[in-house]
Design a protein around this motif. Structure first.
Motif, PDB file in Angstrom:
ATOM      1  N   LEU A 119       9.908   3.687  -4.246  1.00 21.83           N
ATOM      2  CA  LEU A 119      10.574   2.485  -3.769  1.00 21.83           C
ATOM      3  C   LEU A 119       9.795   1.247  -4.182  1.00 21.83           C
ATOM      4  O   LEU A 119       8.570   1.229  -4.191  1.00 21.83           O
ATOM      5  N   THR A 120      10.519   0.202  -4.518  1.00 19.44           N
ATOM      6  CA  THR A 120       9.903  -1.051  -4.919  1.00 19.44           C
ATOM      7  C   THR A 120      10.800  -2.193  -4.483  1.00 19.44           C
ATOM      8  O   THR A 120      11.832  -1.980  -3.834  1.00 19.44           O
ATOM      9  N   THR A 121      10.432  -3.419  -4.808  1.00 24.65           N
ATOM     10  CA  THR A 121      11.219  -4.592  -4.434  1.00 24.65           C
ATOM     11  C   THR A 121      11.356  -5.508  -5.646  1.00 24.65           C
ATOM     12  O   THR A 121      10.605  -5.373  -6.621  1.00 24.65           O
ATOM     13  N   PRO A 122      12.284  -6.457  -5.595  1.00 26.84           N
ATOM     14  CA  PRO A 122      12.386  -7.428  -6.691  1.00 26.84           C
ATOM     15  C   PRO A 122      11.081  -8.171  -6.933  1.00 26.84           C
ATOM     16  O   PRO A 122      10.725  -8.455  -8.085  1.00 26.84           O
ATOM     17  N   LEU A 123      10.339  -8.477  -5.855  1.00 26.76           N
ATOM     18  CA  LEU A 123       9.055  -9.172  -6.023  1.00 26.76           C
ATOM     19  C   LEU A 123       8.056  -8.304  -6.779  1.00 26.76           C
ATOM     20  O   LEU A 123       7.334  -8.789  -7.657  1.00 26.76           O
ATOM     21  N   HIS A 124       7.985  -7.025  -6.432  1.00 26.42           N
ATOM     22  CA  HIS A 124       7.066  -6.119  -7.116  1.00 26.42           C
ATOM     23  C   HIS A 124       7.378  -6.037  -8.610  1.00 26.42           C
ATOM     24  O   HIS A 124       6.479  -6.092  -9.449  1.00 26.42           O
ATOM     25  N   ILE A 125       8.656  -5.909  -8.922  1.00 25.84           N
ATOM     26  CA  ILE A 125       9.067  -5.749 -10.320  1.00 25.84           C
ATOM     27  C   ILE A 125       8.715  -6.978 -11.140  1.00 25.84           C
ATOM     28  O   ILE A 125       8.111  -6.877 -12.211  1.00 25.84           O
ATOM     29  N   PRO A 149       7.146  -1.636   0.655  1.00 26.39           N
ATOM     30  CA  PRO A 149       7.894  -0.403   0.933  1.00 26.39           C
ATOM     31  C   PRO A 149       7.133   0.878   0.644  1.00 26.39           C
ATOM     32  O   PRO A 149       7.383   1.911   1.238  1.00 26.39           O
ATOM     33  N   ARG A 150       6.201   0.847  -0.300  1.00 32.13           N
ATOM     34  CA  ARG A 150       5.416   2.059  -0.592  1.00 32.13           C
ATOM     35  C   ARG A 150       3.917   1.817  -0.391  1.00 32.13           C
ATOM     36  O   ARG A 150       3.084   2.426  -1.031  1.00 32.13           O
ATOM     37  N   GLY A 151       3.627   0.887   0.524  1.00 29.69           N
ATOM     38  CA  GLY A 151       2.231   0.684   0.914  1.00 29.69           C
ATOM     39  C   GLY A 151       1.498  -0.397   0.173  1.00 29.69           C
ATOM     40  O   GLY A 151       0.390  -0.769   0.550  1.00 29.69           O
ATOM     41  N   THR A 152       2.082  -0.914  -0.918  1.00 31.42           N
ATOM     42  CA  THR A 152       1.439  -1.985  -1.660  1.00 31.42           C
ATOM     43  C   THR A 152       2.348  -3.202  -1.700  1.00 31.42           C
ATOM     44  O   THR A 152       3.569  -3.071  -1.745  1.00 31.42           O
ATOM     45  N   THR A 153       1.749  -4.381  -1.691  1.00 31.08           N
ATOM     46  CA  THR A 153       2.524  -5.610  -1.759  1.00 31.08           C
ATOM     47  C   THR A 153       2.684  -6.043  -3.214  1.00 31.08           C
ATOM     48  O   THR A 153       2.058  -5.482  -4.117  1.00 31.08           O
ATOM     49  N   ALA A 154       3.506  -7.055  -3.416  1.00 23.30           N
ATOM     50  CA  ALA A 154       3.686  -7.594  -4.770  1.00 23.30           C
ATOM     51  C   ALA A 154       2.379  -8.162  -5.298  1.00 23.30           C
ATOM     52  O   ALA A 154       2.136  -8.170  -6.508  1.00 23.30           O
TER      53      ALA A 154
END
Length: 465
Positions: A119-125, A149-154
């Motif tokens: 799982l990831t987010t638009p910010l991570h990508i 969502p998977r323990g790490t932030t952007a």
């Protein structure tokens, strides 16, 4: 002995010590979890009292839309402006299609082979790929900057992928510079390559803790910089007040960490510069880890001649023994055959000139067998003895390939079976024995021709006489 007693052996004592250490780590993790939970609840209470202004107040939704994912992964700003108009939800959880296959439980004891979804987010990508303008758009639309969502932030993502501009943008919009992953890693711990120094600078400017330690190993950012051979990071952290001799959970200091990592030839200079900066900042060259290994033990094991010379110049002891009873000389001789391109002969020569113990003469055939790929190492080693008992075992110890490649050198050794060492060598041996561990200090000061001083310091000649 009563029925309720038992024999208290050293093994039992060690088991109790391990249990105590495990309990301490569990207690620390429990305290850390409690701290983060309380911090989270406090922030949640403040957020609940604040009037709704941004879409960060709405819970993230799962998105499997391929159009949205394509826009994010390609950094298409125009497409993203259409996908995320003003007032839209940007706090999405992205489930990328594909990935590695793994077995997952489906209930009632059944398992199914499915794609592993990270799982990831638009910010991570966008932050991880350096799409700065796309990232700015998402932040302007009210994206939750610390969503993990998977323990790490952007912010972790941008630091890991060396994206300083994205790192700066996230910090400006309130990203937590000390956010912890599930493994207890801060963004500074993700700065592991030379290109990430810009990220590290921004993190420190925005309050990153220079003494923050990882949960499992207890490594500080300085440990991470040292173990990855990052001189710029090392200098930066020291300037911000990093403790130069801080030990991690295994007693490893940053200097020992810098010497502990396996190093390719092209990386030797980087690690040398790190050690230079640490020693200039006052690092203790005599510090030992839990196994009683010093930085010199590790530098010999990883065959970095310049670092060995640097440590010796700063007073490192050549005959310190680790728990296994091994001195630095043992460590270098065990890896000569794997590190010929690192010039191990320079280390053997430096150790002997500083008074290192020698190999037991009866073990020389074994050393010859494993080190024959480096004739210079063999030459330096054998020139530390006044007499050599050369037998057929010596001849058998050298592989036919090495014998063919270095025929003249090995023939000079085998010829000593019938002839004694030369008078010139015996005179050298006598003088070196008299000086003991002062050879490296005294010989350069002698009023002798340079070629004689080099001879006394075991310079290579390509043969043994």
């Amino acid at each position: 002995m009563s029925r309720g007693s038992f024999v208290f052996t050293s093994t039992a004592l060690r088991s109790l010590e391990l249990d105590e250490d495990m309990l301490e780590r569990h207690k620390y993790k429990k305290q850390l979890t409690s701290h983060h939970f309380n911090s989270y609840m406090l922030k949640k209470e403040i957020r609940d009292r604040t009037p709704l202004r941004f879409s960060t107040d709405t819970p993230p939704t799962v998105c499997q839309d391929v159009v949205v994912q394509n826009a994010l992964y390609t950094g298409d700003l125009e497409a993203m402006q259409h996908v995320f108009p003003r007032g839209s939800t940007v706090n999405l959880i992205i489930e990328p299609q594909g990935g590695d296959m793994r077995w997952v439980p489906t209930g009632e004891g059944l398992w199914s082979l499915s794609y592993e979804q990270e799982l990831t987010t638009p910010l991570h990508i966008t932050a991880g790929r350096g799409f700065t303008e796309c990232l700015r758009l998402l932040l302007q639309r009210g994206a939750n900057v610390d969503l993990a969502p998977r323990g790490t932030t952007a912010l972790h993502e941008s630091c890991e992928n060396c994206q300083p501009e994205c790192t700066k943008l996230l910090l400006i919009h309130g990203a937590n510079a000390n956010a912890l992953t599930e493994d207890g890693l801060m963004p500074l711990h993700f700065c592991t390559s030379p290109e990430s120094v810009g990220c590290a600078k921004y993190l420190l400017q925005y309050g990153a803790a220079i003494s923050g330690r990882t949960l499992d190993e207890g490594d500080t950012p300085l440990h991470v910089a040292a173990s990855n051979g990052l001189p710029e990071h090392t200098e930066l952290y020291l300037r911000y007040g990093a403790a130069v001799d801080k030990q991690n959970n295994e007693g490893v200091t940053p200097l020992i960490a810098a010497c502990s990592e396996p190093q390719e030839v092209q990386e030797l200079e980087r690690y040398f510069k790190v050690c230079q900066k640490l020693l200039a900042a006052g690092a203790d060259v005599h510090a030992m880890d839990q196994d009683k290994n010093t930085a010199l033990h590790k530098a010999c094991k990883n065959v970095n001649p310049d670092v060995v010379d640097l440590l010796l110049a700063n007073g490192a002891c050549v005959n310190d023994m680790g728990y296994g009873g091994e001195a630095p000389m043992h460590n270098i001789l065990k890896v000569v055959c794997y590190k010929v391109s690192h010039h191990p002969e320079r280390i053997v020569r430096a150790l002997l000139n500083h008074g290192s113990i020698r190999v037991w003469p009866g073990a020389l055939p074994k050393v010859l067998k494993y080190c024959c790929g480096s004739p210079r190492t063999i030459e330096v080693l054998l020139n530390a003895y006044s007499h050599l008992k050369v037998t057929d075992t010596w001849v058998e110890s050298v592989s036919s390939e090495m014998l063919k490649e270095h025929k003249e050198f090995y023939e000079s050794i085998f010829s000593l079976a019938q002839t004694p060492r030369s008078l010139q060598h015996l005179a050298r041996f006598r003088l070196r024995t008299f000086l003991e561990g002062r050879v490296h200090k005294v010989v350069p000061k002698l009023d002798l021709p340079t070629f004689i001083k080099n001879y006394l310091l075991l310079e290579y000649r390509g043969y043994v006489h």
